[in-house]
Scaffold this motif. Sequence first.
Motif, PDB file in Angstrom:
ATOM      1  N   CYS A 183       0.812  -1.220   0.000  1.00 10.07           N
ATOM      2  CA  CYS A 183       0.000   0.000   0.000  1.00 10.07           C
ATOM      3  C   CYS A 183       0.843   1.265   0.000  1.00 10.07           C
ATOM      4  O   CYS A 183       0.301   2.375  -0.003  1.00 10.07           O
ATOM      5  CB  CYS A 183      -0.944   0.005   1.200  1.00 10.07           C
ATOM      6  N   GLU A 184       2.184   1.096   0.044  1.00 14.52           N
ATOM      7  CA  GLU A 184       3.122   2.206   0.000  1.00 14.52           C
ATOM      8  C   GLU A 184       2.982   3.133   1.211  1.00 14.52           C
ATOM      9  O   GLU A 184       3.264   4.327   1.137  1.00 14.52           O
ATOM     10  CB  GLU A 184       2.960   3.016  -1.291  1.00 14.52           C
ATOM     11  N   PRO A 190       0.200   3.568   9.531  1.00 17.74           N
ATOM     12  CA  PRO A 190      -0.442   2.256   9.367  1.00 17.74           C
ATOM     13  C   PRO A 190      -0.717   1.939   7.906  1.00 17.74           C
ATOM     14  O   PRO A 190      -0.818   2.834   7.065  1.00 17.74           O
ATOM     15  CB  PRO A 190      -1.745   2.403  10.167  1.00 17.74           C
ATOM     16  N   CYS A 191      -0.844   0.654   7.629  1.00 20.10           N
ATOM     17  CA  CYS A 191      -1.193   0.239   6.274  1.00 20.10           C
ATOM     18  C   CYS A 191      -2.628   0.668   5.950  1.00 20.10           C
ATOM     19  O   CYS A 191      -3.449   0.898   6.844  1.00 20.10           O
ATOM     20  CB  CYS A 191      -1.081  -1.281   6.144  1.00 20.10           C
ATOM     21  N   ARG A 192      -2.897   0.761   4.656  1.00 14.73           N
ATOM     22  CA  ARG A 192      -4.217   1.193   4.212  1.00 14.73           C
ATOM     23  C   ARG A 192      -4.792   0.190   3.221  1.00 14.73           C
ATOM     24  O   ARG A 192      -4.052  -0.464   2.489  1.00 14.73           O
ATOM     25  CB  ARG A 192      -4.144   2.590   3.581  1.00 14.73           C
ATOM     26  N   ARG A 193      -6.105   0.099   3.230  1.00 16.06           N
ATOM     27  CA  ARG A 193      -6.794  -0.794   2.299  1.00 16.06           C
ATOM     28  C   ARG A 193      -6.810  -0.141   0.921  1.00 16.06           C
ATOM     29  O   ARG A 193      -7.248   0.992   0.772  1.00 16.06           O
ATOM     30  CB  ARG A 193      -8.215  -1.062   2.764  1.00 16.06           C
ATOM     31  N   ALA A 209      -6.185  -1.992  10.733  1.00 17.61           N
ATOM     32  CA  ALA A 209      -5.747  -2.218  12.107  1.00 17.61           C
ATOM     33  C   ALA A 209      -4.484  -3.062  12.149  1.00 17.61           C
ATOM     34  O   ALA A 209      -3.666  -2.936  13.065  1.00 17.61           O
ATOM     35  CB  ALA A 209      -6.861  -2.878  12.918  1.00 17.61           C
ATOM     36  N   THR A 210      -4.297  -3.923  11.160  1.00 17.69           N
ATOM     37  CA  THR A 210      -3.115  -4.793  11.104  1.00 17.69           C
ATOM     38  C   THR A 210      -2.344  -4.512   9.821  1.00 17.69           C
ATOM     39  O   THR A 210      -2.944  -4.185   8.793  1.00 17.69           O
ATOM     40  CB  THR A 210      -3.521  -6.274  11.154  1.00 17.69           C
ATOM     41  N   PRO A 211      -1.032  -4.625   9.845  1.00 20.08           N
ATOM     42  CA  PRO A 211      -0.251  -4.376   8.627  1.00 20.08           C
ATOM     43  C   PRO A 211      -0.376  -5.520   7.634  1.00 20.08           C
ATOM     44  O   PRO A 211      -0.796  -6.631   7.977  1.00 20.08           O
ATOM     45  CB  PRO A 211       1.181  -4.247   9.162  1.00 20.08           C
ATOM     46  N   HIS A 212      -0.007  -5.259   6.384  1.00 20.51           N
ATOM     47  CA  HIS A 212      -0.013  -6.299   5.356  1.00 20.51           C
ATOM     48  C   HIS A 212       1.075  -7.331   5.647  1.00 20.51           C
ATOM     49  O   HIS A 212       2.085  -7.040   6.292  1.00 20.51           O
ATOM     50  CB  HIS A 212       0.221  -5.663   3.976  1.00 20.51           C
ATOM     51  N   HIS A 213       0.849  -8.550   5.138  1.00 20.22           N
ATOM     52  CA  HIS A 213       1.791  -9.641   5.421  1.00 20.22           C
ATOM     53  C   HIS A 213       3.183  -9.353   4.856  1.00 20.22           C
ATOM     54  O   HIS A 213       4.193  -9.710   5.462  1.00 20.22           O
ATOM     55  CB  HIS A 213       1.229 -10.965   4.867  1.00 20.22           C
TER      56      HIS A 213
END
Length: 227
Positions: A183-184, A190-193, A209-213
């Motif tokens: 998501c750059e 935090p990560c974004r959808r 709420a959780t970061p990407h794998h």
Amino acid sequence: MDRRETAALLAYIGRLDPRTIRTDQGEARDQLAQWHELLDEVPLATPHGWDACVVARRHICVSPYQILPADIARPWESYKRDRLHRHTDPTPSADPDDQAAWTAELVGTRRAVATGSAQPVMYRQLAASRVSPRLEARLKEVGSCIPPEARAALAPFRRARAAREAALAQGQPDALSVRCDWCEAPVGEPCRRRRVDPDGFARGSAPRATPHHCRLDLAAAQHAALA
């Protein structure tokens, strides 16, 4: 400065630049009256950094032109303006309900700072480079400036931060310490959808709420390399 101080300043300037010396008694009297009229509100020296003789000497050193009263008055105005810019009004000790006394104390404090009789009052944390030792000891004792009860109450509204703190408490790598390749999201964010439309454009940027794998894997790899 009074007439005696003005005469002393002119005598000092005359020793450095003989062009300012007036040999005729009438011209000398007129020169003294002119300088005293123009520098009446400019002090000869203050306890905190102002000295008219130093200003005059600096002008004579760098300028080929004969010194004028304005060459003393302009630096004095700059001196006052700089001190007031660095000053933060402290809370007056007068009764707040006594508006006249409250205002008079504020005006008196500003006048003392502007005229060099008192030092500017600045915010302690902005003026100092280190935290108070007592505050450092207290922070080490409690572990955080946010009480645990307040942190738990805020967790539902700060899910990304709560997940990060939980991972760090369990000894896991900090995923937000690296940039997310998916998501750059930059470091610390935090990560974004990201939803990608058929045309290839990303739509939506709600925080996760959780970061990407992939971000977790990168953080774990960097953590292992440093260990």
